[in-house]
Design a protein around this motif. Structure first.
Motif, PDB file in Angstrom:
ATOM      1  N   LEU A 178      29.807 -35.741  46.855  1.00  0.00           N
ATOM      2  CA  LEU A 178      29.027 -36.704  46.373  1.00  0.00           C
ATOM      3  C   LEU A 178      29.035 -38.076  47.170  1.00  0.00           C
ATOM      4  O   LEU A 178      30.060 -38.543  47.608  1.00  0.00           O
ATOM      5  N   ALA A 179      27.743 -38.561  47.442  1.00  0.00           N
ATOM      6  CA  ALA A 179      27.678 -39.705  48.380  1.00  0.00           C
ATOM      7  C   ALA A 179      26.912 -40.521  47.765  1.00  0.00           C
ATOM      8  O   ALA A 179      25.787 -40.703  47.729  1.00  0.00           O
ATOM      9  N   GLU A 180      27.677 -41.542  47.319  1.00  0.00           N
ATOM     10  CA  GLU A 180      27.026 -42.965  46.653  1.00  0.00           C
ATOM     11  C   GLU A 180      26.646 -43.574  47.446  1.00  0.00           C
ATOM     12  O   GLU A 180      26.973 -43.946  48.472  1.00  0.00           O
ATOM     13  N   ALA A 181      25.305 -44.226  47.126  1.00  0.00           N
ATOM     14  CA  ALA A 181      24.576 -45.205  47.888  1.00  0.00           C
ATOM     15  C   ALA A 181      23.759 -46.137  47.323  1.00  0.00           C
ATOM     16  O   ALA A 181      23.570 -46.051  45.986  1.00  0.00           O
ATOM     17  N   PHE A 182      23.577 -47.430  47.833  1.00  0.00           N
ATOM     18  CA  PHE A 182      22.755 -48.377  47.212  1.00  0.00           C
ATOM     19  C   PHE A 182      21.480 -48.397  47.853  1.00  0.00           C
ATOM     20  O   PHE A 182      21.376 -48.188  49.091  1.00  0.00           O
ATOM     21  N   TRP A 183      20.374 -48.181  47.038  1.00  0.00           N
ATOM     22  CA  TRP A 183      18.916 -47.991  47.487  1.00  0.00           C
ATOM     23  C   TRP A 183      18.197 -49.252  47.040  1.00  0.00           C
ATOM     24  O   TRP A 183      18.523 -49.756  46.032  1.00  0.00           O
TER      25      TRP A 183
ATOM     26  N   LEU B 110      32.385 -33.615  36.612  1.00  0.00           N
ATOM     27  CA  LEU B 110      32.639 -35.059  36.377  1.00  0.00           C
ATOM     28  C   LEU B 110      33.189 -35.756  37.968  1.00  0.00           C
ATOM     29  O   LEU B 110      33.803 -34.742  38.566  1.00  0.00           O
ATOM     30  N   GLN B 111      32.934 -36.637  38.344  1.00  0.00           N
ATOM     31  CA  GLN B 111      33.069 -37.380  39.592  1.00  0.00           C
ATOM     32  C   GLN B 111      34.606 -37.505  39.538  1.00  0.00           C
ATOM     33  O   GLN B 111      35.357 -38.022  38.399  1.00  0.00           O
ATOM     34  N   GLU B 112      35.582 -37.111  40.571  1.00  0.00           N
ATOM     35  CA  GLU B 112      36.787 -37.080  40.557  1.00  0.00           C
ATOM     36  C   GLU B 112      37.598 -38.645  40.566  1.00  0.00           C
ATOM     37  O   GLU B 112      38.635 -38.637  39.670  1.00  0.00           O
ATOM     38  N   ARG B 113      36.921 -39.596  41.092  1.00  0.00           N
ATOM     39  CA  ARG B 113      37.324 -41.035  40.886  1.00  0.00           C
ATOM     40  C   ARG B 113      37.387 -41.229  39.386  1.00  0.00           C
ATOM     41  O   ARG B 113      38.419 -41.801  38.834  1.00  0.00           O
ATOM     42  N   LEU B 114      36.418 -40.825  38.778  1.00  0.00           N
ATOM     43  CA  LEU B 114      36.372 -41.249  37.401  1.00  0.00           C
ATOM     44  C   LEU B 114      37.097 -40.404  36.338  1.00  0.00           C
ATOM     45  O   LEU B 114      37.807 -40.687  35.378  1.00  0.00           O
TER      46      LEU B 114
ATOM     47  N   ALA C 120      29.109 -45.267  38.497  1.00  0.00           N
ATOM     48  CA  ALA C 120      29.050 -46.211  39.661  1.00  0.00           C
ATOM     49  C   ALA C 120      29.290 -47.468  39.248  1.00  0.00           C
ATOM     50  O   ALA C 120      29.878 -48.644  39.910  1.00  0.00           O
ATOM     51  N   ALA C 121      28.801 -48.023  38.047  1.00  0.00           N
ATOM     52  CA  ALA C 121      29.464 -49.306  37.565  1.00  0.00           C
ATOM     53  C   ALA C 121      30.496 -49.586  37.546  1.00  0.00           C
ATOM     54  O   ALA C 121      31.383 -50.747  37.625  1.00  0.00           O
ATOM     55  N   THR C 122      31.390 -48.524  36.847  1.00  0.00           N
ATOM     56  CA  THR C 122      32.876 -48.578  36.820  1.00  0.00           C
ATOM     57  C   THR C 122      33.430 -48.639  38.261  1.00  0.00           C
ATOM     58  O   THR C 122      34.412 -49.370  38.342  1.00  0.00           O
ATOM     59  N   GLU C 123      32.889 -47.929  39.123  1.00  0.00           N
ATOM     60  CA  GLU C 123      33.715 -47.982  40.474  1.00  0.00           C
ATOM     61  C   GLU C 123      33.264 -48.943  41.352  1.00  0.00           C
ATOM     62  O   GLU C 123      34.208 -49.708  41.985  1.00  0.00           O
ATOM     63  N   VAL C 124      31.951 -49.388  41.237  1.00  0.00           N
ATOM     64  CA  VAL C 124      31.445 -50.529  42.269  1.00  0.00           C
ATOM     65  C   VAL C 124      31.357 -51.878  41.489  1.00  0.00           C
ATOM     66  O   VAL C 124      31.706 -53.099  42.061  1.00  0.00           O
ATOM     67  N   GLY C 125      31.052 -51.836  40.318  1.00  0.00           N
ATOM     68  CA  GLY C 125      30.984 -53.041  39.566  1.00  0.00           C
ATOM     69  C   GLY C 125      32.043 -54.004  39.560  1.00  0.00           C
ATOM     70  O   GLY C 125      31.808 -55.336  40.115  1.00  0.00           O
TER      71      GLY C 125
ATOM     72  N   VAL D 171      32.306 -53.977  50.045  1.00  0.00           N
ATOM     73  CA  VAL D 171      32.800 -53.356  49.226  1.00  0.00           C
ATOM     74  C   VAL D 171      32.979 -51.782  49.116  1.00  0.00           C
ATOM     75  O   VAL D 171      33.805 -50.872  48.947  1.00  0.00           O
ATOM     76  N   GLY D 172      31.822 -51.387  50.224  1.00  0.00           N
ATOM     77  CA  GLY D 172      31.946 -49.811  50.385  1.00  0.00           C
ATOM     78  C   GLY D 172      32.819 -49.557  51.064  1.00  0.00           C
ATOM     79  O   GLY D 172      33.545 -48.429  51.241  1.00  0.00           O
ATOM     80  N   ARG D 173      33.186 -50.287  52.200  1.00  0.00           N
ATOM     81  CA  ARG D 173      34.346 -50.138  53.010  1.00  0.00           C
ATOM     82  C   ARG D 173      35.586 -50.219  52.392  1.00  0.00           C
ATOM     83  O   ARG D 173      36.552 -49.132  52.489  1.00  0.00           O
ATOM     84  N   GLU D 174      35.893 -50.829  51.339  1.00  0.00           N
ATOM     85  CA  GLU D 174      37.081 -51.047  50.488  1.00  0.00           C
ATOM     86  C   GLU D 174      37.142 -49.788  49.731  1.00  0.00           C
ATOM     87  O   GLU D 174      38.040 -49.053  49.586  1.00  0.00           O
ATOM     88  N   LEU D 175      35.889 -49.387  49.132  1.00  0.00           N
ATOM     89  CA  LEU D 175      36.035 -48.067  48.261  1.00  0.00           C
ATOM     90  C   LEU D 175      36.190 -46.793  49.037  1.00  0.00           C
ATOM     91  O   LEU D 175      36.404 -45.520  48.749  1.00  0.00           O
ATOM     92  N   SER D 176      35.796 -46.816  50.477  1.00  0.00           N
ATOM     93  CA  SER D 176      35.947 -45.629  51.212  1.00  0.00           C
ATOM     94  C   SER D 176      37.440 -45.388  51.962  1.00  0.00           C
ATOM     95  O   SER D 176      37.720 -44.380  52.773  1.00  0.00           O
ATOM     96  N   ALA D 177      38.439 -46.208  51.665  1.00  0.00           N
ATOM     97  CA  ALA D 177      39.650 -46.101  52.071  1.00  0.00           C
ATOM     98  C   ALA D 177      40.482 -44.765  51.581  1.00  0.00           C
ATOM     99  O   ALA D 177      40.003 -44.572  50.225  1.00  0.00           O
ATOM    100  N   PRO D 178      40.759 -44.025  52.457  1.00  0.00           N
ATOM    101  CA  PRO D 178      41.480 -42.641  51.826  1.00  0.00           C
ATOM    102  C   PRO D 178      42.276 -42.797  50.546  1.00  0.00           C
ATOM    103  O   PRO D 178      43.135 -43.741  50.292  1.00  0.00           O
ATOM    104  N   VAL D 179      41.882 -41.984  49.657  1.00  0.00           N
ATOM    105  CA  VAL D 179      42.490 -41.900  48.236  1.00  0.00           C
ATOM    106  C   VAL D 179      43.130 -40.655  48.238  1.00  0.00           C
ATOM    107  O   VAL D 179      42.459 -39.316  48.395  1.00  0.00           O
TER     108      VAL D 179
END
Length: 332
Positions: free
Chosen positions: A281-286, A255-259, A117-122, A307-315
């Motif tokens: 996998l549904a990533e969230a901020f708690w 492994l997560q596909e993005r990673l 998550a640090a790699t994807e969101v950070g 940030v979540g909206r940007e990461l949710s763009a279709p890949v």
């Protein structure tokens, strides 16, 4: 647990100088009066005097000489685990202002996160904070099974936790994005052809994360429900090393596909679909409810929503020519 009456607590606080908490934290971390004074930017006699007051308050030496150095007493070791979170809580209290302005804030936001998550969101979050709040700092602190198992305590001492659904309940959260679990094998793995089978997963050696019951990803739990117990050969404390531990071997890993897409080429692994209907996998901020009305925290959640909206763009997926599912950010 001893619960003091409110009047008693007020009297204790009235008789204490909050600067002692700062000095206590420095002394417990440095275990040396001179180094503590240097870290705090004060004189050594001032720290020595504060240590004497702290020893009287706790009825404990706190630092005990062993040869040429000082060691923490058992009580001091317990206090060390409390001083950092206590200071963070005090700072949050005094950070609150009636009119919140991100351009003037000087605050450290701490988020507990996996290396994935640090790699994807950070990077996106750090960039937004740098643009919108140049005085803010972002601390990405590595998660552990303990921090998840003791989420109530974890979330009181940090601004939040990046974690997929399936581990926590009863805490507010913000959905960020979705990902897929995939399998990875070495590029030169001759045992596996163009597709993996359940028999492969049952017989090949595995690289897994943590290998603790409470730390299993939902996809791994799902595999066990199918009657397949992975034959664990390597246990990793993070996702980033896993492709490199698979490369050049007969091992397999989830492994997560993005990673996986980021690391497949440099690691020398192939990405293959899971041979079962794997849960997404549904990533969230708690976060903890105590921060619900904190203006700075509410602003941080707004930044994470963008940030979540940007990461949710279709890949586009390399293993199935369909976009990854969208996950519109939705606070709960």
């Amino acid at each position: 647990m001893l619960i003091l009456p409110a009047v008693t607590v007020d009297r204790v606080l009235a008789n204490l100088d909050l600067n002692l908490l700062v000095t206590l934290d420095a002394l417990l971390r440095e275990r040396n009066v001179t180094r503590s004074a240097e870290a705090l930017g004060v004189s050594q006699p001032a720290v020595s005097a504060a240590l004497a007051r702290l020893r009287r308050h706790f009825g404990d030496p706190l630092l005990a000489r062993t040869g040429n150095r000082y060691e923490l007493t058992p009580l001091a070791a317990q206090l060390l685990a409390l001083t950092g979170p206590a200071l963070a809580g005090v700072r949050r209290v005094f950070d609150v202002t009636p009119d919140f302005d991100p351009t003037t804030i000087e605050r450290e936001f701490t988020v507990i996160t996996s290396d994935y998550a640090a790699t994807e969101v950070g990077p996106l979050l750090a960039r937004r904070l740098g643009e919108l709040a140049p005085g803010a700092r972002l601390r990405l602190q590595q998660t552990t099974p303990y921090t998840v198992d003791h989420a109530a305590d974890t979330l009181r001492t940090a601004d939040g936790l990046f974690l997929p659904h399936g581990f926590l309940t009863d805490f507010p959260y913000l959905d960020l994005y979705q990902d897929r679990w995939v399998c990875i094998v070495s590029s030169d793995n001759e045992v596996v052809g163009d597709a993996l089978t359940l028999e492969h997963l049952a017989t090949l050696p595995w690289v897994v994360l943590y290998n603790l019951r409470t730390a299993f990803a939902p996809a791994a739990q799902q595999l066990r429900l199918l009657g397949i117990e992975p034959r664990v050969e390597v246990v990793a404390d993070g996702f980033l090393p896993m492709p490199f531990l698979v490369a050049g071997t007969r091992r397999v890993a989830l492994l997560q596909e993005r990673l996986a897409k980021r690391l497949a080429a440099p690691a020398g692994v192939r990405i293959l679909p899971c041979p079962f209907d794997v849960v997404p996998l549904a990533e969230a901020f708690w976060w903890h409810p105590i921060y619900r009305h904190d203006p700075a925290h509410a602003w941080l959640r707004g930044v994470l929503e963008s940030v979540g909206r940007e990461l949710s763009a279709p890949v586009m997926s390399p293993i199935a020519e369909t976009p990854l599912p969208d996950s519109p950010a939705a606070p709960r």
